[in-house]
Design a protein around this motif. Structure first.
Motif: not given
Length: 487
Positions: A118-122, A137-139, A464-468
């Motif tokens: 459920k960690i979604e982009g946009a 969103r990537e680790p 916080d453990y992802t980068k865009v």
């Protein structure tokens, strides 16, 4: 004599050397622990980096990561008794607390298991008609997680859970003071079926911590501990430009107004400062009580403090066990003596108990006439309560914010509008109203000032453990015009 091992790249191994671990209830050696040394740190970080880029983990669907985390949560539940016994033996935390806390730790892993997919982009409504633009969103990569000995299974769960849910890999450094529960946790993790190297668990002293936090392959450091160590970590992170999240100490105000439910406030205050023998970053160590009820409230607190059952931490009847180390006991005594010299008065306690182990009784200092005493500004990490009375709400706010820390606070009042005013006015990351020390995987926590930055728990921790990554896709069939042709 028990012996423990590190967990690196899916294998268990001895460190470059070993060190003794003491039983705080007796002061005697009970186990031998591994010291990773520089070699172990490099091996663990290399293993985490390989796992991060390996297709077995990097190509795993988020739902599959979630299933592994669910499996881990189940295994923690199945092994909760063993984990609780080890934590009690190695740290002195009472068994009734370690048993309850570890059972709830599994819920944190379940929460992040459910969050993994459920960690979604946009999608962005971009201002160019021939473009589609979206965010992925990537680790972020290899995470160094460093936790203290107190509540270590919980404090590691709020780092490991969101990091793995996001797809990162982790090197976890357990404190050299009482690392047994996390080294045992590694054996449980090994059974869950994660790819090798996704989590690596090591321990050791300052050299290990410094090497880990400055390692060029580490991209984020998640640390719980004291401000001084945090300063070293921030300096070390300049070497690798790693981001940091810091959950540090506290000097939390526990504010009781004259209209409060006295029974509830007394019970919450006793639990808030004497539970865990005061060895909690959110301990309600500063009691701010309205002058009109000070005498009554202090009498009740004193009565309960003196009735606390102090004993062996593995006895379910024990309510307060030993401090974790002899150094903590010495520090508590020194701060008490200094505060008394600065004008504080002793209500109860104040001196270590005689005999084996690092026992220190519940202690209460009245600092109403010593508002600059060290006991009001420095963290004891022990069962010591400092009391100041106030007359007005404005004075209560001033006293509450008279600290460099800003982790947690408690407010007890039946006046709803006052409660809302206090919530807005107090500078802390968490405000509990008519309760204290309540936690949930759904709710983030963290502090301000010397209590650190960043949040753990909740959705925000996983983000916080992802980068865009921003993706631009041109949708026009027309060729891109030659930029050098005049038009």
């Amino acid at each position: 004599m028990q012996e423990f091992q590190h967990y690196i790249a899916g294998r268990f191994s001895d460190g470059v050397r070993q060190f003794d671990s003491l039983d705080p209830s007796t002061g005697s050696v009970w186990a031998r622990m591994p010291d990773a040394g520089l070699e172990g740190v490099n091996e663990a970080v290399d293993a985490a980096e390989r796992a991060f880029f390996d297709a077995e983990w990097a190509g795993m669907l988020p739902t599959q990561r979630g299933k592994l985390l669910y499996r881990l949560a189940d295994l923690i539940g199945e092994n909760a008794e063993r984990l609780a016994e080890l934590e009690t033996k190695d740290t002195g935390k009472i068994i009734r607390e370690t048993s309850a806390q570890i059972a709830y730790v599994a819920e944190y892993y379940r929460y992040y298991a459910g969050l993994a997919d459920k960690i979604e982009g946009a999608h962005l409504p971009i201002d160019k008609p021939d473009m589609e633009v979206w965010l992925r969103r990537e680790p972020i990569g290899v995470v160094a997680a460093i936790v203290p000995w107190n509540s270590q299974l919980f404090l590691s769960a709020v780092k490991i859970g969101p990091a793995l849910a996001a797809g990162c890999t982790v090197v976890l450094k357990a404190s050299e003071e009482g690392p047994a529960p996390l080294l045992e946790f590694a054996r449980i993790f090994d059974q869950a079926g994660f790819p090798k190297g996704v989590l690596n668990v090591i321990t050791g002293g300052a050299e290990v911590g410094a090497t880990l936090t400055s390692h060029p392959k580490v991209v984020h450091v998640a640390f719980t501990g004291g401000p001084e160590t945090a300063r070293h970590i921030v300096r070390n992170s300049a070497e690798n430009l790693a981001s940091t999240s810091l959950e540090l100490g506290g000097k939390s105000p526990f504010i009781v107004f004259e209209d409060a439910d006295i029974d509830s406030a007394v019970n919450a205050q006793v639990s808030g400062i004497f539970a865990a023998t005061g060895q909690s970053c959110v301990a309600g160590s500063r009691l701010l009580v309205q002058a009109s009820i000070k005498d009554v409230f202090l009498a009740r607190i004193k009565e309960k403090a003196e009735a606390v059952v102090i004993g062996a931490p593995n006895d379910m009847a024990t309510e307060v066990g030993p401090l974790c180390t002899e150094r903590q006991r010495e520090t508590a005594l020194l701060l008490i003596e200094r505060s008394l010299a600065q004008g504080a008065s002793l209500i109860t306690g104040g001196a270590p108990l005689e005999g084996d182990g690092y026992y220190f009784p519940p202690t209460i200092l009245d600092c109403s006439d010593a508002r600059h005493a060290d006991s009001l500004t420095q963290e004891f990490f022990g069962p010591v309560l400092s009391v100041v009375c106030f007359e007005t709400e404005a004075e209560a706010v001033e006293l509450a914010n008279k600290t460099q820390f800003g982790l947690a606070s408690g407010v007890f009042t039946q006046n709803l509008t006052r409660a809302h005013r206090m919530i807005r006015a107090i500078r802390s990351g968490v405000v509990w109203v008519n309760t204290y020390r309540a936690v949930s995987p759904i709710a983030p926590f963290g502090g301000h000032g010397l209590s650190g930055h960043g949040r753990e728990g909740g959705l925000q921790a996983a983000l916080d453990y992802t980068k865009v990554k921003t993706v631009w896709l041109r949708t026009s069939d027309e060729p891109i015009p030659d930029p050098f042709v005049m038009r």
